[in-house]
Design a protein around this motif. Sequence first.
Motif, PDB file in Angstrom:
ATOM      1  N   LYS A 809      -6.720 -41.086  -4.015  1.00  0.00           N
ATOM      2  CA  LYS A 809      -7.590 -40.006  -4.497  1.00  0.00           C
ATOM      3  C   LYS A 809      -8.919 -40.565  -4.998  1.00  0.00           C
ATOM      4  N   LEU A 813     -12.624 -39.929  -3.299  1.00  0.00           N
ATOM      5  CA  LEU A 813     -13.765 -39.426  -4.055  1.00  0.00           C
ATOM      6  C   LEU A 813     -14.989 -40.309  -3.831  1.00  0.00           C
ATOM      7  N   SER A 817     -18.832 -39.542  -2.109  1.00  0.00           N
ATOM      8  CA  SER A 817     -19.875 -39.462  -3.140  1.00  0.00           C
ATOM      9  C   SER A 817     -20.636 -40.762  -3.355  1.00  0.00           C
ATOM     10  N   LEU A 823     -23.933 -41.016  -9.217  1.00  0.00           N
ATOM     11  CA  LEU A 823     -22.490 -41.184  -9.417  1.00  0.00           C
ATOM     12  C   LEU A 823     -22.232 -42.352 -10.366  1.00  0.00           C
ATOM     13  N   LYS A 827     -18.812 -39.353 -14.396  1.00  0.00           N
ATOM     14  CA  LYS A 827     -18.636 -38.287 -13.408  1.00  0.00           C
ATOM     15  C   LYS A 827     -17.334 -38.467 -12.626  1.00  0.00           C
ATOM     16  N   ILE A 828     -16.981 -39.715 -12.353  1.00  0.00           N
ATOM     17  CA  ILE A 828     -15.724 -39.971 -11.634  1.00  0.00           C
ATOM     18  C   ILE A 828     -14.524 -39.534 -12.468  1.00  0.00           C
ATOM     19  N   SER A 829     -14.524 -39.907 -13.766  1.00  0.00           N
ATOM     20  CA  SER A 829     -13.405 -39.525 -14.641  1.00  0.00           C
ATOM     21  C   SER A 829     -13.319 -38.010 -14.778  1.00  0.00           C
ATOM     22  N   GLU A 830     -14.471 -37.349 -14.814  1.00  0.00           N
ATOM     23  CA  GLU A 830     -14.485 -35.887 -14.908  1.00  0.00           C
ATOM     24  C   GLU A 830     -13.902 -35.258 -13.644  1.00  0.00           C
ATOM     25  N   GLU A 831     -14.266 -35.804 -12.475  1.00  0.00           N
ATOM     26  CA  GLU A 831     -13.755 -35.277 -11.205  1.00  0.00           C
ATOM     27  C   GLU A 831     -12.245 -35.484 -11.081  1.00  0.00           C
ATOM     28  N   LEU A 832     -11.745 -36.623 -11.572  1.00  0.00           N
ATOM     29  CA  LEU A 832     -10.317 -36.930 -11.463  1.00  0.00           C
ATOM     30  C   LEU A 832      -9.493 -36.294 -12.574  1.00  0.00           C
TER      31      LEU A 832
END
Length: 908
Positions: A809, A813, A817, A823, A827-832
């Motif tokens: 996953k 991502l 991105s 990026l 932002k990665i932690s928010e998306e995951l």
Amino acid sequence: MKNPVAFLFVFYLLLSSCTGVKKDEPYVIAFSQCMMDDVWRQAMLLEMNIEASNYDNIRIVIADAKESNETQIKQIQQFIDQKVDVLIISPNQSDSITPIAVEAYRKGIPTIIVDRKIGSEEYTTYVGGDSYEIGRIAGEYASAFLPENATIAEVWGTKLSSPAQERHLGFINGLKKKNVNIKTVVGNWRREIAKKEVSQLEDFNDIDLVYAHNDVMALGAREAISERDSALVSKIIFLGVDAAFGKGAGLEAVANGLLNASFLYPTGGDQVIRVAMKILNKEQTDKKYILNTAVVEKNTARTLLLQSDQLINYQNRIEQQKRNIDMLFQKFSMLRHSLFLILSLLALLLFFAIYIFYINRKINKKNKQLHIKNKESEEQKQKLICLNEKIEQVTSQKLQFFTNVSHEVRTPLTLIVGPLEKWIKLTPESPLLSDLKLMKKNADRLMRVINQLLDFRKIENNKMGLTISQVDIVAFTENVMSLFEDLAKSKEICYEFASEIPTCQIWIDQDKMEKVLTNLLSNAFKFTAVGGKISVQIKDGPDKIYIALQDNGIGIDEKDIEKIFDRFYTGSVPSGVGAGIGLHLTQEFVKMHQGQILVESVPNDYTIFTIELLKGKDHLPDCFPLVHPEDRVDLASTSLNVEKPDELLAKKYNYTILIVEDDPDIQTYIQSEFAPNFSTLKAGNGAEALAILQSENVSLVLSDVLMPEMNGFELCRRIKSDADLSYIPVVLLTALTDDSQRIYGVSEGADDYIQKPFNIDFLKIKIIRLLEERKRLQKRFMQTMQAGGIPIIETEAKIESLDELFMRKFADLLDVSYENTELNVEKISEELGISRVQLYRKVKEISGLSPVDYLRNYRLSKATTLLNQKRYSVSEVAYRTGFSSPAYFAKCFKSVFNMTPTEYVSQE
């Protein structure tokens, strides 16, 4: 109103007089029945209940002996002990029941014998039919149907019962024809037994008549004959005795033609109750009440059945009316008691109204006085609150002062311990070696004192935890004792160890328990004079281990024993000895193990400290991690390669270390020690360090935490959040010991966290390994990218399926991105859907790279693909892969591949 209780008592007596007279207790009539599972005796109970319904002052208690003499004797004895008002007995066997029946009669209990007689005249009265007369009438009736030389099958009840004997004798005497043949069968009054016994007869063809002592045995005989030859049933005359009503009883059998005739043997249930009431009412009674008998044929049976049905219906109506009367009586009783309760409540309300009015006047007077006192109390309370806050503030400041001092001392201790260890190592033959070792020993002692203060602070803040592992407590105690052997020799103290068991595995925190034993032994040596004695003994219990430390020093006064574990309590010890927290910590550590520590002392004689520890691990809280024996490395059985560290420390590495430290001495010391192995830069705080990082190529940042202007945590966060600097590893040095501080530092992206004072060789090897590992990862990463793979650096541990899904996953991502220059980790932690700290730990654990490094390397892997195609310039590749500028792209590319993008393309 001076005596309200007396008033209520009088009022209660007046109301009680209106509630009526209590109903008399009913008479108890006890009935011991030899059996109750035949219809004749059930009909007797029905008749008794019908007759008893005419009286409201009796209660019938029935006991079933189930054809057992022993049971019936016990039941009658219980009735005698209960002193019932009337005792009715239907004997199972006359001879067996006679003694207990006579005993009841002799003890003054009116005794009525029913149905079967006993072998004595010591009873009040007998109620029952004339079995001899019934047998005689049956014999005369049979004579009218029997031919000459007829054969009769006589089915007896039991040979020993009086009704059976009399019915047989009467039948024989009533037969007019004397030349008859009689086949005898014993049916024990049971239909099944009679059927079985009759079926065992060899021949039924010669039988002209069956005479049974009761109807059910006659029916059993009929069934046995019918099953063998149904044609014979119509040729044989079947006679029974009882003519009892009920389902499957004699009356119904005669009415249906199953029996030719039956001879009425009245149950006498109603007569028994009437006789009992005569006895209870002190009326004259006869010695015997013989019930009449009669021949019951088909027409007579039908008439009697109709009458019995009417009688049962009548009884049901009587019982229903009785239930209705009882219900009305209960309602009346409830209403009567409700009235009494209502009147009582009204009286209580009136009383309390008057009493409340009286009390209210007194309260109003008291309220005025209390209001004045309340104001005074409130003022005093506020003063106490203010004083308490000041005390808590002062106490907190005191503890914080001790903590701060402890942290400050750890920094200069680094400069003391480090050079001392170096001198001891480099000058093994020096005449000053003993002095150096003494200095090192006392520096270690000072460190223990500081650690005690810090441990005390953790316990006060509930931040102290345990790391539990299984340990041989015997060997562990011996190892701790060995630390004091030189001291024992220097003071000429007899130092002994004894154990009842050779070995014992228990679960403890080795560090905490070592501090406990070290503290107790240190105190023992401190207060034991030269030439004294100190001993340690281990005793084994069923579920506990006991460690007893004994010395013959100055001892502890009795008044001090209860307080020696209190914090900051020093008691009557010599001035300047101890800070009063050692024993307090010792007790707290033992309590954390769910154990206890006891003390016993006689001044100038002996002192014994006993530690009690539980076996097993079920008592330990689940929040403490358990280190299992298979997870530990046994250094004693491992051959250590002492040459390996020397090899690592002897090399010169092509790394540049930035040392960030506000203490100039520490800064100079580290720089001088690192010079043989690394190139070094230095900065006085985080702000200076950031400025250097912008212009210099730094391999690793080694930073203190507590610094002016910008501390180490902030510096680490700034480095890891800056896209141009995030690849640089950060190692934090600090005097802080709280786990929360370490967790915070690592969560900000720190690659390692080392406490002061530290061993300089350990620090250098730690840095060498960290940088070499990153170099190895970069090499493997480059190999992965060159093969066109996804840059996941696998560890030796197998990745579980959930981790594989997470990394897939995460990689998906990045794949959609990575071209976005905005990026970042947030932002990665928010998306995951996970926190920044969780993302860091997860990616680091699985791939060996931080999320920032992973994102950078992922972009670089895409960049190598584009560079290999040779369709885009270096600048275009930089922007297409999400780098903010070609210069930063080139810098990152070179840090990973040790060549510029241009050189990489040329190489291809």
